[in-house]
Motif scaffolding. Structure first.
Motif, PDB file in Angstrom:
ATOM      1  N   MET A 165       0.824  -1.208   0.000  1.00 46.18           N
ATOM      2  CA  MET A 165       0.000   0.000   0.000  1.00 46.18           C
ATOM      3  C   MET A 165       0.861   1.262   0.000  1.00 46.18           C
ATOM      4  O   MET A 165       0.518   2.273  -0.606  1.00 46.18           O
ATOM      5  CB  MET A 165      -0.940   0.008   1.201  1.00 46.18           C
ATOM      6  CG  MET A 165      -2.051  -1.032   1.159  1.00 46.18           C
ATOM      7  SD  MET A 165      -3.147  -0.865  -0.286  1.00 46.18           S
ATOM      8  CE  MET A 165      -2.502  -2.176  -1.338  1.00 46.18           C
ATOM      9  N   THR A 166       2.007   1.199   0.682  1.00 50.58           N
ATOM     10  CA  THR A 166       2.935   2.335   0.696  1.00 50.58           C
ATOM     11  C   THR A 166       3.503   2.570  -0.699  1.00 50.58           C
ATOM     12  O   THR A 166       3.629   3.721  -1.146  1.00 50.58           O
ATOM     13  CB  THR A 166       4.071   2.085   1.703  1.00 50.58           C
ATOM     14  OG1 THR A 166       3.514   1.832   2.994  1.00 50.58           O
ATOM     15  CG2 THR A 166       4.989   3.296   1.792  1.00 50.58           C
ATOM     16  N   VAL A 188       3.648   6.026  -5.799  1.00 56.03           N
ATOM     17  CA  VAL A 188       3.753   6.092  -7.264  1.00 56.03           C
ATOM     18  C   VAL A 188       3.255   7.421  -7.828  1.00 56.03           C
ATOM     19  O   VAL A 188       3.990   8.099  -8.555  1.00 56.03           O
ATOM     20  CB  VAL A 188       3.029   4.895  -7.923  1.00 56.03           C
ATOM     21  CG1 VAL A 188       2.895   5.117  -9.429  1.00 56.03           C
ATOM     22  CG2 VAL A 188       3.794   3.606  -7.658  1.00 56.03           C
ATOM     23  N   PRO A 189       2.019   7.871  -7.545  1.00 53.66           N
ATOM     24  CA  PRO A 189       1.586   9.162  -8.102  1.00 53.66           C
ATOM     25  C   PRO A 189       2.365  10.353  -7.554  1.00 53.66           C
ATOM     26  O   PRO A 189       2.553  11.348  -8.260  1.00 53.66           O
ATOM     27  CB  PRO A 189       0.105   9.251  -7.698  1.00 53.66           C
ATOM     28  CG  PRO A 189      -0.043   8.334  -6.544  1.00 53.66           C
ATOM     29  CD  PRO A 189       0.942   7.232  -6.770  1.00 53.66           C
ATOM     30  N   ILE A 190       2.844  10.256  -6.314  1.00 56.75           N
ATOM     31  CA  ILE A 190       3.606  11.363  -5.733  1.00 56.75           C
ATOM     32  C   ILE A 190       4.954  11.502  -6.419  1.00 56.75           C
ATOM     33  O   ILE A 190       5.342  12.591  -6.869  1.00 56.75           O
ATOM     34  CB  ILE A 190       3.817  11.144  -4.215  1.00 56.75           C
ATOM     35  CG1 ILE A 190       2.464  11.123  -3.494  1.00 56.75           C
ATOM     36  CG2 ILE A 190       4.714  12.224  -3.626  1.00 56.75           C
ATOM     37  CD1 ILE A 190       2.562  10.726  -2.037  1.00 56.75           C
ATOM     38  N   LEU A 237      10.863  -2.482  -6.053  1.00 58.12           N
ATOM     39  CA  LEU A 237       9.450  -2.659  -6.410  1.00 58.12           C
ATOM     40  C   LEU A 237       8.811  -1.322  -6.777  1.00 58.12           C
ATOM     41  O   LEU A 237       8.041  -1.230  -7.742  1.00 58.12           O
ATOM     42  CB  LEU A 237       8.702  -3.300  -5.234  1.00 58.12           C
ATOM     43  CG  LEU A 237       7.279  -3.803  -5.465  1.00 58.12           C
ATOM     44  CD1 LEU A 237       7.240  -4.807  -6.606  1.00 58.12           C
ATOM     45  CD2 LEU A 237       6.727  -4.420  -4.202  1.00 58.12           C
ATOM     46  N   LEU A 238       9.131  -0.275  -6.037  1.00 56.49           N
ATOM     47  CA  LEU A 238       8.618   1.064  -6.333  1.00 56.49           C
ATOM     48  C   LEU A 238       9.114   1.557  -7.687  1.00 56.49           C
ATOM     49  O   LEU A 238       8.332   2.064  -8.505  1.00 56.49           O
ATOM     50  CB  LEU A 238       9.042   2.038  -5.228  1.00 56.49           C
ATOM     51  CG  LEU A 238       8.680   3.512  -5.424  1.00 56.49           C
ATOM     52  CD1 LEU A 238       7.173   3.694  -5.599  1.00 56.49           C
ATOM     53  CD2 LEU A 238       9.191   4.349  -4.255  1.00 56.49           C
ATOM     54  N   ILE A 280       3.270   1.737 -14.559  1.00 59.19           N
ATOM     55  CA  ILE A 280       2.052   2.527 -14.720  1.00 59.19           C
ATOM     56  C   ILE A 280       2.146   3.440 -15.934  1.00 59.19           C
ATOM     57  O   ILE A 280       1.164   3.662 -16.644  1.00 59.19           O
ATOM     58  CB  ILE A 280       1.742   3.336 -13.432  1.00 59.19           C
ATOM     59  CG1 ILE A 280       0.348   3.970 -13.515  1.00 59.19           C
ATOM     60  CG2 ILE A 280       2.797   4.390 -13.179  1.00 59.19           C
ATOM     61  CD1 ILE A 280      -0.772   3.001 -13.546  1.00 59.19           C
ATOM     62  N   LEU A 281       3.348   3.966 -16.209  1.00 56.79           N
ATOM     63  CA  LEU A 281       3.533   4.797 -17.401  1.00 56.79           C
ATOM     64  C   LEU A 281       3.303   3.980 -18.669  1.00 56.79           C
ATOM     65  O   LEU A 281       2.584   4.412 -19.584  1.00 56.79           O
ATOM     66  CB  LEU A 281       4.942   5.397 -17.417  1.00 56.79           C
ATOM     67  CG  LEU A 281       5.316   6.165 -18.688  1.00 56.79           C
ATOM     68  CD1 LEU A 281       4.423   7.395 -18.871  1.00 56.79           C
ATOM     69  CD2 LEU A 281       6.789   6.574 -18.672  1.00 56.79           C
ATOM     70  N   PHE A 282       3.911   2.807 -18.729  1.00 57.08           N
ATOM     71  CA  PHE A 282       3.768   1.961 -19.917  1.00 57.08           C
ATOM     72  C   PHE A 282       2.316   1.509 -20.104  1.00 57.08           C
ATOM     73  O   PHE A 282       1.820   1.437 -21.230  1.00 57.08           O
ATOM     74  CB  PHE A 282       4.687   0.743 -19.816  1.00 57.08           C
ATOM     75  CG  PHE A 282       6.161   1.066 -19.827  1.00 57.08           C
ATOM     76  CD1 PHE A 282       6.611   2.336 -20.169  1.00 57.08           C
ATOM     77  CD2 PHE A 282       7.107   0.110 -19.482  1.00 57.08           C
ATOM     78  CE1 PHE A 282       7.970   2.645 -20.177  1.00 57.08           C
ATOM     79  CE2 PHE A 282       8.465   0.400 -19.493  1.00 57.08           C
ATOM     80  CZ  PHE A 282       8.894   1.664 -19.837  1.00 57.08           C
TER      81      PHE A 282
END
Length: 469
Positions: free
Chosen positions: A49-50, A55-57, A117-118, A125-127
């Protein structure tokens, strides 16, 4: 009717792969309950969850800008290259901040796995957004399905045979996400879209103006979905979070349907620059809400025997926390549907305020209720947070006026809320009472279904007459 067919086709293609992959992930929940203790599952969930909130930040939510501006027919090469520049800088900053980040208590024992992992998920997510905007939906779906198979195999290896616990859980996710990222990159030949010379600062500025308000929106959405788990961990213990995590996985059956539909819906709505006062918008919402009312009721009926059959003894009582979470997912899905209208008109700042108010309600109630009624308090807080967000968005986009079949809609909503209260607070629910609730939903949605069939026939006849003319 062509718009309905196109939306249906996009939903089918995305669902073909995504439904398989997401359902596979859901099926892993019973597996996790046998090989991870509630405290281990709680720890693994906190780490994942962290990652999801960072990711968006870290990326400045630039992937959303990529999807929006690619759909607007901007230069794909300039859009993609500009976004890649943001991610390269973000990755460098994360590495430089390692001495600080590795001391965060919740992740310090697994820091290097967490970091890799991050970084992988930033690119993933970009791809995904670029491939979806390019219209390569088959690749998008097939890669997701293959990812789920790898996740399944890796979990069996690392948890069952190697008994690696939380570390094995993280390794399995890293392996699966890495595969998916590479599959999208090479399958869609995204390397052809990147060039340092194609980085366009004016375009990047426009993309950031669009995407930056989505960062706090994503954070606030995450707060409503996940903050309860942190509060539970601190107030009751990490084992309670493990139980709540398992309970939240059952409504994920609804979430996966919403995710699939939202991906197809956003392509149709943004591609056609759809307005919320368009009859197509209201018609699609009627279909969407009817499906969700029926699906929610179906899960309500089976949740108790389902949990008793599939989960280990330590997780037997989690079904009590599911009904309110089901309604929360229902309201979250309705909110996501309306979110598309903000995306079409690029009014992402207005979107932020609805999420802000909903998250304040959620966190405030969670802090108040969890010490009093424990895990059930977290479920109620989540429901009310999403209820506030949805009602605010309905008011803001003036959708109360466009809402079709209002009477049956509100009766269905009331029946589900009453049933969730009954299931959560009655020690041994009576199946006869459950059936009464279910019949009420069936009757309401049957009325809606008849009207929809009549509408389709009239629309088809009108379309045929226009062709003949």
């Amino acid at each position: 009717m062509n718009r309905y067919k196109k939306l249906g086709w996009n939903t089918f293609i995305i669902g073909l792969g995504s439904m398989g992959s997401k359902f596979m992930i859901f099926l892993l929940v019973p597996f996790y309950t046998f090989y991870l203790s509630p405290s281990e599952y709680g720890q693994a969930d906190i780490i994942m969850m962290t990652v999801s909130i960072l990711v968006p930040i870290v990326t400045l939510s630039i992937a959303d800008g990529v999807f929006r501006y690619t759909m607007e027919r901007a230069s794909k090469k300039q859009v993609f290259s500009s976004a890649c520049a943001i991610l390269l800088i973000a990755g460098l900053i994360l590495i430089l901040l390692t001495p600080l980040l590795k001391n965060i208590p919740m992740i310090q024992h697994y820091y290097w796995l967490f970091l890799v992992l991050l970084l992988v998920q930033l690119w993933n997510i970009l791809f995904q957004q670029q491939v979806r905007a390019n219209g390569k939906l088959i690749l998008y779906s097939v890669s997701g399905l293959l990812m789920s198979l790898i996740l399944l195999g890796a979990n069996i290896l690392f948890l069952k045979y190697m008994d690696m616990g939380v570390t094995g859980f993280l390794y399995a996710n890293l392996l699966a996400f890495t595969f998916n990222t590479l599959c999208l990159f090479f399958g869609a030949k995204l390397y052809r879209l990147f060039s340092f010379r194609s980085i366009n600062r004016p375009l990047l500025k426009k993309m950031l103006i669009y995407s930056l308000p989505l960062i706090p929106n994503a954070i606030l959405w995450w707060v409503m979905q996940v903050s309860d788990r942190y509060i539970l961990t601190f107030a009751i213990g990490i084992a309670a979070n493990g139980l709540y995590t398992v309970a939240a996985k059952i409504p994920s059956l609804l979430s996966m349907i919403n995710t699939i539909f939202f991906q197809a819906w956003s392509i149709s709505a943004i591609g056609e620059k759809l307005k919320q006062n368009d009859s197509f918008f209201a018609g699609v919402f009627t279909l969407f809400s009817s499906l969700f009312f029926i699906a929610t009721e179906g899960i309500m009926l089976i949740v108790q025997p389902f949990a008793g059959t599939l989960f280990s003894a330590a997780y037997q009582d989690v079904w009590k926390y599911v009904p309110f979470l089901l309604i929360a997912v229902l309201l979250s899905s309705f909110s996501s549907f309306l979110e598309v209208s903000y995306m079409v008109e690029k009014k992402t700042k207005q979107l932020l305020f609805t999420s802000l108010k909903g998250s304040i309600v959620n966190v405030g109630l969670a802090v108040l209720l969890i010490p009093i009624i424990g895990i059930l308090g977290a479920s109620i807080a989540t429901l009310l947070g999403f209820l506030v967000t949805w009602l605010l968005r309905m008011k803001q986009v003036k959708f109360f006026r466009q809402l079709e079949h209002k009477t049956t809609f509100w009766i269905s909503m009331g029946l589900l809320l009453a049933q969730s209260i009954y299931l959560s607070f009655i020690a041994t629910p009576n199946i006869a009472v459950q059936v009464v609730f279910a019949l009420g939903i069936i009757v309401c949605q049957g009325i809606v279904g008849k009207k929809l069939v009549k509408f389709v026939r009239v629309s088809r006849k009108s379309s045929e007459e226009k062709k003949a003319w």
